[in-house]
Motif scaffolding. Structure first.
Motif, PDB file in Angstrom:
ATOM      1  N   PRO A  16      20.491  21.651   8.611  1.00 43.91           N
ATOM      2  CA  PRO A  16      20.826  23.040   8.416  1.00 43.91           C
ATOM      3  C   PRO A  16      20.495  23.407   6.929  1.00 43.91           C
ATOM      4  CG  PRO A  16      22.532  22.079   9.535  1.00 43.91           C
ATOM      5  CD  PRO A  16      21.642  21.002   9.028  1.00 43.91           C
ATOM      6  N   ALA A  17      20.691  22.744   5.986  1.00 41.47           N
ATOM      7  CA  ALA A  17      20.311  23.191   4.559  1.00 41.47           C
ATOM      8  C   ALA A  17      18.831  23.339   4.452  1.00 41.47           C
ATOM      9  CB  ALA A  17      20.885  22.017   3.686  1.00 41.47           C
ATOM     10  N   LEU A  18      18.055  22.310   4.909  1.00 42.85           N
ATOM     11  CA  LEU A  18      16.786  22.500   4.674  1.00 42.85           C
ATOM     12  C   LEU A  18      16.253  23.581   5.590  1.00 42.85           C
ATOM     13  CD1 LEU A  18      15.857  18.611   5.030  1.00 42.85           C
ATOM     14  CD2 LEU A  18      15.754  19.804   2.982  1.00 42.85           C
ATOM     15  N   GLY A  19      16.737  24.029   6.700  1.00 39.89           N
ATOM     16  CA  GLY A  19      16.432  25.159   7.149  1.00 39.89           C
ATOM     17  C   GLY A  19      16.491  26.516   6.503  1.00 39.89           C
ATOM     18  N   LEU A  20      17.356  26.327   5.462  1.00 37.56           N
ATOM     19  CA  LEU A  20      17.577  27.618   4.286  1.00 37.56           C
ATOM     20  C   LEU A  20      16.094  27.513   3.453  1.00 37.56           C
ATOM     21  CD1 LEU A  20      21.149  27.187   3.452  1.00 37.56           C
ATOM     22  CD2 LEU A  20      20.064  28.759   5.229  1.00 37.56           C
ATOM     23  N   LEU A  21      15.570  26.645   3.294  1.00 41.60           N
ATOM     24  CA  LEU A  21      14.490  26.586   2.388  1.00 41.60           C
ATOM     25  C   LEU A  21      13.038  26.861   2.991  1.00 41.60           C
ATOM     26  CD1 LEU A  21      16.095  23.398   0.517  1.00 41.60           C
ATOM     27  CD2 LEU A  21      16.081  25.878  -0.510  1.00 41.60           C
ATOM     28  N   PRO A  22      11.962  26.868   1.920  1.00 36.96           N
ATOM     29  CA  PRO A  22      10.750  26.695   2.908  1.00 36.96           C
ATOM     30  C   PRO A  22      10.439  25.545   3.584  1.00 36.96           C
ATOM     31  CG  PRO A  22      10.587  27.473   0.577  1.00 36.96           C
ATOM     32  CD  PRO A  22      12.234  27.197   0.604  1.00 36.96           C
ATOM     33  N   ALA A  23       9.734  25.716   4.526  1.00 31.28           N
ATOM     34  CA  ALA A  23       9.580  24.291   5.423  1.00 31.28           C
ATOM     35  C   ALA A  23       8.834  23.350   4.711  1.00 31.28           C
ATOM     36  CB  ALA A  23       8.692  24.952   6.702  1.00 31.28           C
ATOM     37  N   HIS A  24       7.956  23.495   3.760  1.00 33.42           N
ATOM     38  CA  HIS A  24       7.376  22.318   3.054  1.00 33.42           C
ATOM     39  C   HIS A  24       8.464  21.484   2.531  1.00 33.42           C
ATOM     40  CE1 HIS A  24       7.102  25.448   0.121  1.00 33.42           C
ATOM     41  NE2 HIS A  24       7.461  24.769  -0.625  1.00 33.42           N
ATOM     42  N   MET A  25       9.529  21.893   2.304  1.00 32.96           N
ATOM     43  CA  MET A  25      10.377  21.024   1.390  1.00 32.96           C
ATOM     44  C   MET A  25      11.149  20.080   2.405  1.00 32.96           C
ATOM     45  SD  MET A  25      12.598  23.400  -1.287  1.00 32.96           S
ATOM     46  CE  MET A  25      11.800  24.637  -2.239  1.00 32.96           C
ATOM     47  N   ASP A  26      11.040  20.305   3.783  1.00 26.31           N
ATOM     48  CA  ASP A  26      11.693  19.587   4.797  1.00 26.31           C
ATOM     49  C   ASP A  26      10.616  18.446   5.104  1.00 26.31           C
ATOM     50  OD1 ASP A  26      12.985  18.325   6.712  1.00 26.31           O
ATOM     51  OD2 ASP A  26      13.253  20.127   8.044  1.00 26.31           O
ATOM     52  N   THR A  27      10.718  17.157   4.270  1.00 26.25           N
ATOM     53  CA  THR A  27       9.956  15.979   4.911  1.00 26.25           C
ATOM     54  C   THR A  27      11.021  14.785   4.979  1.00 26.25           C
ATOM     55  OG1 THR A  27       9.936  15.249   2.422  1.00 26.25           O
ATOM     56  CG2 THR A  27       8.267  16.877   3.298  1.00 26.25           C
ATOM     57  N   PRO A  28      10.566  13.689   5.720  1.00 23.42           N
ATOM     58  CA  PRO A  28      11.138  12.494   5.926  1.00 23.42           C
ATOM     59  C   PRO A  28      11.662  11.999   4.577  1.00 23.42           C
ATOM     60  CG  PRO A  28       9.484  12.715   7.568  1.00 23.42           C
ATOM     61  CD  PRO A  28       9.382  13.735   6.379  1.00 23.42           C
ATOM     62  N   SER A  29      10.560  12.002   3.835  1.00 21.52           N
ATOM     63  CA  SER A  29      11.236  11.536   2.481  1.00 21.52           C
ATOM     64  C   SER A  29      12.178  12.117   1.922  1.00 21.52           C
ATOM     65  CB  SER A  29       9.953  11.496   1.261  1.00 21.52           C
ATOM     66  OG  SER A  29       8.931  10.653   1.658  1.00 21.52           O
ATOM     67  N   ALA A  30      12.246  13.531   1.660  1.00 19.07           N
ATOM     68  CA  ALA A  30      13.515  14.424   1.319  1.00 19.07           C
ATOM     69  C   ALA A  30      14.819  14.020   1.914  1.00 19.07           C
ATOM     70  CB  ALA A  30      13.181  15.762   1.499  1.00 19.07           C
ATOM     71  N   ARG A  31      14.544  13.990   3.418  1.00 18.09           N
ATOM     72  CA  ARG A  31      15.903  13.628   4.104  1.00 18.09           C
ATOM     73  C   ARG A  31      16.532  12.298   3.592  1.00 18.09           C
ATOM     74  NH1 ARG A  31      15.296  15.928  10.069  1.00 18.09           N
ATOM     75  NH2 ARG A  31      14.558  18.093   9.811  1.00 18.09           N
ATOM     76  N   VAL A  32      15.529  11.217   3.466  1.00 14.21           N
ATOM     77  CA  VAL A  32      16.039   9.839   3.079  1.00 14.21           C
ATOM     78  C   VAL A  32      16.691   9.898   1.865  1.00 14.21           C
ATOM     79  CG1 VAL A  32      15.449   7.531   2.509  1.00 14.21           C
ATOM     80  CG2 VAL A  32      14.388   8.616   4.681  1.00 14.21           C
ATOM     81  N   MET A  33      15.803  10.606   0.792  1.00  8.19           N
ATOM     82  CA  MET A  33      16.504  10.797  -0.573  1.00  8.19           C
ATOM     83  C   MET A  33      17.928  11.420  -0.652  1.00  8.19           C
ATOM     84  SD  MET A  33      14.669   8.868  -2.809  1.00  8.19           S
ATOM     85  CE  MET A  33      15.566   9.634  -4.288  1.00  8.19           C
TER      86      MET A  33
END
Length: 165
Positions: free
Chosen positions: A18-35
């Motif tokens: 849900p947090a990533l859904g508040l941000l531009p789509a290009h910020m939601d990546t598998p690497s970001a989720r793992v970190m």
């Protein structure tokens, strides 16, 4: 707010996505989720929103100066304001700092923006050593606990990819 302690899978599904859904789509990546999962595991163990014996707040254990840095950074300022508006938090460092204790989704979005401000790309999936460098550079932990990172990163990678650690 989710109940604590929480599992990495729950934090991923109910907080990070849900947090990533508040941000531009290009910020939601598998690497970001793992970190994001790995850092939360390293910082709070998904057990507390208030640092034991310290000033840090949220599952990602951010300290007060971080909010002011994000507000003043060209890479994050507009997105910080948008997240604040969407979560009914005043875009003022002190208000943001206190919101980290009561709004996990807000805290996750702030954590993602911290990573976004780093000019280096996020580590490739599975690169535990580069992920450690990224974490240390962006969080500056006072007590880094390097022995815990490989397990936390492996758990995060498994939560995001659906594989066994």
């Amino acid at each position: 707010m989710i109940d604590l302690p929480a599992t990495p899978q729950l934090v991923l599904a109910k907080v990070i996505v849900p947090a990533l859904g508040l941000l531009p789509a290009h910020m939601d990546t598998p690497s970001a989720r793992v970190m994001l999962v790995a850092i939360a595991l390293q910082e709070s163990g998904l057990r507390t929103r208030q640092q034991v014996g310290g000033p840090a707040h949220g599952l990602w254990q951010n300290e007060r100066p971080v909010q002011q840095l994000l507000l003043g950074n060209k890479a994050s300022a507009a997105d910080v304001h948008a997240v604040c508006t969407s979560r009914a938090v005043a875009p003022i460092a002190s208000d943001m700092y206190w919101a980290l204790l009561t709004d996990d989704i807000f805290a996750a979005a702030i954590a993602r923006l911290i990573l976004w401000c780093d000019p280096h790309p996020l580590p490739a999936l599975g690169d535990v050593d580069d992920a450690w460098v990224c974490y240390q550079k962006n969080w500056g932990p006072g007590k880094p606990r390097p022995a815990d990172w490989p397990g936390n990163y492996s758990t995060a990678l498994a939560a995001v990819t659906g594989t066994a650690p």
